[in-house]
Design a protein around this motif. Sequence first.
Motif, PDB file in Angstrom:
ATOM      1  N   SER A  98       0.828  -1.199   0.000  1.00  8.48           N
ATOM      2  CA  SER A  98       0.000   0.000   0.000  1.00  8.48           C
ATOM      3  C   SER A  98       0.866   1.254   0.000  1.00  8.48           C
ATOM      4  O   SER A  98       0.587   2.230  -0.714  1.00  8.48           O
ATOM      5  CB  SER A  98      -0.932   0.001   1.216  1.00  8.48           C
ATOM      6  N   MET A  99       1.909   1.250   0.808  1.00  8.79           N
ATOM      7  CA  MET A  99       2.823   2.387   0.835  1.00  8.79           C
ATOM      8  C   MET A  99       3.515   2.557  -0.516  1.00  8.79           C
ATOM      9  O   MET A  99       3.660   3.677  -1.028  1.00  8.79           O
ATOM     10  CB  MET A  99       3.858   2.198   1.938  1.00  8.79           C
ATOM     11  N   GLY A 102       1.263   4.255  -3.063  1.00  8.62           N
ATOM     12  CA  GLY A 102       1.176   5.693  -2.871  1.00  8.62           C
ATOM     13  C   GLY A 102       2.394   6.441  -3.363  1.00  8.62           C
ATOM     14  O   GLY A 102       2.304   7.626  -3.706  1.00  8.62           O
ATOM     15  N   LEU A 167      -9.845  12.086   1.081  1.00  8.35           N
ATOM     16  CA  LEU A 167      -8.384  12.170   1.031  1.00  8.35           C
ATOM     17  C   LEU A 167      -7.902  12.745  -0.289  1.00  8.35           C
ATOM     18  O   LEU A 167      -6.948  13.534  -0.327  1.00  8.35           O
ATOM     19  CB  LEU A 167      -7.782  10.780   1.252  1.00  8.35           C
ATOM     20  N   THR A 168      -8.542  12.346  -1.388  1.00  7.27           N
ATOM     21  CA  THR A 168      -8.133  12.857  -2.699  1.00  7.27           C
ATOM     22  C   THR A 168      -8.332  14.362  -2.786  1.00  7.27           C
ATOM     23  O   THR A 168      -7.471  15.090  -3.294  1.00  7.27           O
ATOM     24  CB  THR A 168      -8.927  12.154  -3.812  1.00  7.27           C
ATOM     25  N   TRP A 171      -5.710  15.993   0.221  1.00 12.87           N
ATOM     26  CA  TRP A 171      -4.252  15.831   0.163  1.00 12.87           C
ATOM     27  C   TRP A 171      -3.739  15.197  -1.125  1.00 12.87           C
ATOM     28  O   TRP A 171      -2.539  15.069  -1.314  1.00 12.87           O
ATOM     29  CB  TRP A 171      -3.775  14.994   1.356  1.00 12.87           C
ATOM     30  N   TRP A 173      -4.328  11.986  -4.388  1.00  9.76           N
ATOM     31  CA  TRP A 173      -4.583  10.545  -4.484  1.00  9.76           C
ATOM     32  C   TRP A 173      -3.572   9.655  -3.784  1.00  9.76           C
ATOM     33  O   TRP A 173      -3.946   8.562  -3.322  1.00  9.76           O
ATOM     34  CB  TRP A 173      -4.722  10.134  -5.949  1.00  9.76           C
ATOM     35  N   PRO A 174      -2.252  10.017  -3.653  1.00 10.49           N
ATOM     36  CA  PRO A 174      -1.353   9.090  -2.960  1.00 10.49           C
ATOM     37  C   PRO A 174      -1.790   8.748  -1.542  1.00 10.49           C
ATOM     38  O   PRO A 174      -1.495   7.667  -1.021  1.00 10.49           O
ATOM     39  CB  PRO A 174      -0.015   9.837  -2.971  1.00 10.49           C
ATOM     40  N   TRP A 175      -2.539   9.668  -0.909  1.00  8.74           N
ATOM     41  CA  TRP A 175      -2.922   9.429   0.478  1.00  8.74           C
ATOM     42  C   TRP A 175      -3.991   8.362   0.623  1.00  8.74           C
ATOM     43  O   TRP A 175      -4.197   7.846   1.727  1.00  8.74           O
ATOM     44  CB  TRP A 175      -3.363  10.736   1.128  1.00  8.74           C
ATOM     45  N   ILE A 176      -4.675   8.003  -0.456  1.00 10.02           N
ATOM     46  CA  ILE A 176      -5.612   6.891  -0.314  1.00 10.02           C
ATOM     47  C   ILE A 176      -4.852   5.600  -0.028  1.00 10.02           C
ATOM     48  O   ILE A 176      -5.328   4.729   0.707  1.00 10.02           O
ATOM     49  CB  ILE A 176      -6.512   6.735  -1.551  1.00 10.02           C
ATOM     50  N   HIS A 178      -1.602   5.593   1.318  1.00  9.62           N
ATOM     51  CA  HIS A 178      -0.901   5.772   2.592  1.00  9.62           C
ATOM     52  C   HIS A 178      -1.838   5.500   3.769  1.00  9.62           C
ATOM     53  O   HIS A 178      -1.420   4.917   4.785  1.00  9.62           O
ATOM     54  CB  HIS A 178      -0.346   7.193   2.690  1.00  9.62           C
ATOM     55  N   SER A 179      -3.095   5.914   3.644  1.00 10.82           N
ATOM     56  CA  SER A 179      -4.043   5.689   4.739  1.00 10.82           C
ATOM     57  C   SER A 179      -4.318   4.205   4.931  1.00 10.82           C
ATOM     58  O   SER A 179      -4.461   3.722   6.061  1.00 10.82           O
ATOM     59  CB  SER A 179      -5.351   6.435   4.471  1.00 10.82           C
TER      60      SER A 179
END
Length: 495
Positions: A98-99, A102, A167-168, A171, A173-176, A178-179
């Motif tokens: 997942s990381m 992102g 989140l998009t 902050w 799309w990468p944070w979807i 990271h979360s």
Amino acid sequence: MNLHRTQSGRLPPAPRPAAALTVLAAAQFTVMLATSIVNVALPQIRAGVGLSDGGTTWVVNAYGLAFGALLLAGGRAADLLGRRRVLIAGLVLFAAASMAAGLAAAPNALIAARVVQGLGAAAIAPAALALAMDLYPPGPGRGRVLGVWGAVSGAGGAGGVLLGGGLTQAWGWPWIFHSVALGAVLVLAAVAALVPRTVSRAAGRFDLLGTATVTLALTCLVWGLTTARGAGWTDGRVLGALGAAATLLAAFAVIELRRPNALIPPRLFTTGRVTAGNLLMALLGSVWIALFFFLPLYQQQVLGSSPLATGAGQLPLAAANMLGSTLAPRISRRAGATATVTAALLTEAAGLLWLSRISADGSYLADVLGPSVLVGLGLGIAFVQLTALAVDGLPPQDAGLAGGLVNTTRQVGGAIGLAALATLAGSVTARSSTHEPHLAALTAGYRAAFTVSAAVLAATALLAVLLIRCTSPRTATATATGTALAPAPAPAQPS
């Protein structure tokens, strides 16, 4: 924690089963969240990474395909190596992938990360379900476990759209991703602290040949369906992929019949209603994932909703799904399993048929809200009942494999359904764009997808009546889950 076996060979209940069930349900929620959290952000992901039309679909399909194709292997590994151990390993892999997703800056890197994410999810889901079933002895407690599972699975699908939108918009799309990674780490810590160790394992060895064959077969199948959207059904690559899938699936069937430690042992289908439950779950899954793909696209691309508003628009669906999952045992007690499953599928079909009337100049309140509630109610009830049906009559040592199988049929059905419905929607949109405005053409494609989805569920409801009535009566596991699976609509126990 020092645990001893009971006379039945099972482990005694955990000192805090409710806390452990909460943690395991959170693991299932995280897996389902990752299925839908990308849907709202697909336009932003496409622009940020440089994806093509086909590549955008693969952001969803890569996860669903790896998840579905490897769930059987994950369930068997959980039975052979230890369910808690496999769950922890799956969470570690899931969080790392997942990381990486992102942080991806290129299409191939993102899709590869989604594949690995699906691999981790394939270890998590069957192990978590088997551990959850072990927490409670046979009786109504098992039915409550399935109710919780249905609620968190549906909530994860709808909640992913809400979280993805927020989140998009806030902050990027990468944070979807990271979360999701952060959530997996928190669940991992909770599993280590609250889920008891298990000591029982199934005998046998891992079926590497069968696993490789079925994984490659499913990859060819979904790749062929996805490629057909742009290349057409007569394209040589599409025909070659579909032919290879058929050949490999036939080879897999032969391999499994001849191997003593088959990935899908024949004994799985000799008790209860496993075949019926899994077939019906595959058909339900074929429209489940597609719904969370097309509905956010309609809200954003046609209605002009922001990512956050699109996500918030899924809350009524999620609430209805959780309500349906909670009410499923009570409804089954009064109406019987056959009537409950049929009514649930028809309710969801009615909601999808209602969605097939969306228009290019529509609104959320007029076109989306009402059908979303119907779809959510039907989906929640059907999921609980079909999961109970799919584990009916199986011995405890096959719990992980059974969990893997029912998750496999849903996920693979979803991947195939999404590929086929996306192809259909794209074709209808392309034809309509020659004589209609762009938004009207898009809407025509979405309407076609919802119409076919409704037809599939209506046919599934009819098939459910035939299969449940024609298969053998409930056995030990049906009693254990508290679900009445008898053919007649007599009073039943909670599911």
